[in-house]
Enzyme design. Structure first.
Site, PDB file in Angstrom:
ATOM      1  N   TYR A 109      -7.138  -2.306  16.220  1.00  0.00           N
ATOM      2  CA  TYR A 109      -5.940  -2.330  15.390  1.00  0.00           C
ATOM      3  C   TYR A 109      -5.181  -3.619  15.703  1.00  0.00           C
ATOM      4  CZ  TYR A 109      -1.380  -0.480  13.649  1.00  0.00           C
ATOM      5  OH  TYR A 109      -0.182  -0.279  13.002  1.00  0.00           O
ATOM      6  N   LYS A 152      -8.498  -2.760  11.678  1.00  0.00           N
ATOM      7  CA  LYS A 152      -7.351  -2.611  10.796  1.00  0.00           C
ATOM      8  C   LYS A 152      -6.545  -3.870  11.005  1.00  0.00           C
ATOM      9  CE  LYS A 152      -3.012  -0.004  10.707  1.00  0.00           C
ATOM     10  NZ  LYS A 152      -2.403  -1.084  10.001  1.00  0.00           N
TER      11      LYS A 152
HETATM   12  C1  MN9 Z   1       4.383  -3.144  10.524  1.00  0.00           C
HETATM   13  C2  MN9 Z   1       3.801  -1.948   9.824  1.00  0.00           C
HETATM   14  O1  MN9 Z   1       4.227  -0.837  10.041  1.00  0.00           O
HETATM   15  N1  MN9 Z   1       2.845  -2.183   8.975  1.00  0.00           N
HETATM   16  C3  MN9 Z   1       2.216  -1.145   8.234  1.00  0.00           C
HETATM   17  C4  MN9 Z   1       0.791  -1.032   8.619  1.00  0.00           C
HETATM   18  O2  MN9 Z   1       0.298  -1.652   9.512  1.00  0.00           O
HETATM   19  C5  MN9 Z   1       2.286  -1.400   6.734  1.00  0.00           C
HETATM   20  O3  MN9 Z   1       1.773  -0.285   6.065  1.00  0.00           O
HETATM   21  C6  MN9 Z   1       3.707  -1.665   6.281  1.00  0.00           C
HETATM   22  O4  MN9 Z   1       4.514  -0.569   6.591  1.00  0.00           O
HETATM   23  C7  MN9 Z   1       3.780  -1.938   4.786  1.00  0.00           C
HETATM   24  O5  MN9 Z   1       2.928  -2.979   4.466  1.00  0.00           O
HETATM   25  C8  MN9 Z   1       5.182  -2.245   4.305  1.00  0.00           C
HETATM   26  O6  MN9 Z   1       5.612  -3.476   4.815  1.00  0.00           O
HETATM   27  C1  PYR Z   2       0.404   1.235   9.018  1.00  0.00           C
HETATM   28  C2  PYR Z   2      -0.385   1.689  10.127  1.00  0.00           C
HETATM   29  O1  PYR Z   2      -1.563   1.589  10.126  1.00  0.00           O
HETATM   30  C3  PYR Z   2       0.273   2.341  11.198  1.00  0.00           C
HETATM   31  O2  PYR Z   2       1.325   2.876  10.957  1.00  0.00           O
HETATM   32  O3  PYR Z   2      -0.239   2.336  12.299  1.00  0.00           O
END
Ligand code: MN9
Ligand code: PYR
Length: 320
Positions: free
Chosen positions: A143, A173
């Site tokens: 991740y 990811k």
């Molecule tokens: C920093 C964070 O939480 N990123 C999420 C996944 O990694 C995303 O799903 C964001 O929430 C999304 O892209 C909105 O900015």
């Molecule tokens: C966005 C995502 O992958 C997380 O919330 O960990």
């Protein structure tokens, strides 16, 4: 070895951990949450205890119980349940990895340790390898989220030769906006053996062009249906339509980012859209303000993301 097993693809919702007003985990709503994702959003895979799930703010026993509940409730309904088992302590991470295997999860994911940080690729891979080895029958995902971990080792560098070190490695990811790095991950993945999942929801279309095999994100909890429409348009090579869907999603995300957007706000939005109470976040996060929620609600209505009357900025048919 039984790799690769079924490939993780399509949209993966990063699940919220529902909480009660007193800050306990609200296990009782997880069954409903699974049904909501599948039936209302067309999302059939989940990523549990990650950023959105406040995984790093939960105790180990809570993390185990949350993972168990999602696996149990998702049985025969979800395609894949991936558990994030990253922790600052290698021992804790291994314990969670082993637990994920015992309960029948479909994969595990790990972020880079973010207090003492790995100084180079080899050090990070050594850590990841030790965690992966605790669950030798489970697909392993890295991740990559440098904005939160502060670990800036490039993903394409990490990927290079990783399967020799981590035989269960199945993909990553990628939660970063560096499409050069992401593109080079795709370019390396000649045999397409890895799942390369993009994690910046507002830019997913660019990542699809670059070769993303799927996406993991917080907004798929409530914008899964809209994002699936974008994926379908992309598959049909209807790029103008796909872009209109992306713009529509961007209008919402851009709006909430300007108001201040994070996990607390995600909880408030999901409560509004799904009707399932997600509750407040746990400290150090603070509950979204009433003002945020009211503004988000008005925007959702105007974009037609909430089924209520209002201005229809999101009417795609009227555009294109
Ligand atoms: C920093 C964070 O939480 N990123 C999420 C996944 O990694 C995303 O799903 C964001 O929430 C999304 O892209 C909105 O900015
Ligand atoms: C966005 C995502 O992958 C997380 O919330 O960990």
């Amino acid at each position: 070895m039984a790799f690769p097993k079924k490939k993780l693809r399509g949209l993966v919702a990063a699940t919220i951990t529902p909480m009660t007003e007193t800050g306990e985990i609200n296990f009782a709503v997880i069954g409903r949450y699974v049904d909501y994702l599948v039936k209302e959003q067309g999302v059939k895979s989940i990523f549990v205890n990650g950023t959105t799930g406040e995984g790093l703010s939960l105790s180990l026993s809570e993390r185990r119980r949350v993972a168990e509940e999602w696996v149990t409730q998702g049985r025969n309904k979800l395609d894949q349940v991936v558990i994030h088992v990253g922790a600052l302590s290698l021992k804790e991470s291994q314990e969670l990895a082993q637990h994920a295997a015992e309960i029948g999860a479909d994969g595990i994911a790990v972020i880079a340790p973010f207090f003492f940080k790995s100084q180079n690729k080899d050090a990070l891979i050594s850590f990841l390898r030790e965690v992966a080895a605790a669950a030798p029958a489970l697909p392993f995902y890295y991740y990559h989220i440098p904005s939160l971990t502060g670990v800036k080792i490039r993903a394409e560098e990490l990927l290079d030769g990783i399967q020799d070190k981590i035989p269960t490695f199945q993909g990553l990811k990628f939660s970063d906006t560096d499409l050069l790095d992401f593109g080079q991950c795709v370019d390396q993945n000649h045999q397409r053996q890895f799942a390369l999942l993009f994690g910046v929801d507002e830019q997913l279309l660019s990542a699809l062009i670059m070769g993303a095999t799927g996406a993991v994100g917080s907004t798929y909890n409530y914008l899964g249906k809209k994002t699936n429409q974008m994926l379908e348009a992309f598959e049909r090579q209807e790029f103008t339509t796909a872009r209109n869907y992306q713009f529509c999603i961007q209008r919402f995300i851009n709006y909430v980012i300007k108001l201040g957007f994070g996990v607390s706000q995600t909880k408030a939005i999901m409560t509004l859209v799904s009707g399932i109470p997600m509750g407040p976040p746990r400290l150090p996060l603070q509950k979204a303000t009433k003002e945020f929620t009211a503004n988000a609600e008005a925007k959702l209505k105007s974009l037609d993301f909430l089924p209520l009357p209002g201005l229809k900025e999101g009417n795609l048919e009227a555009r294109s």
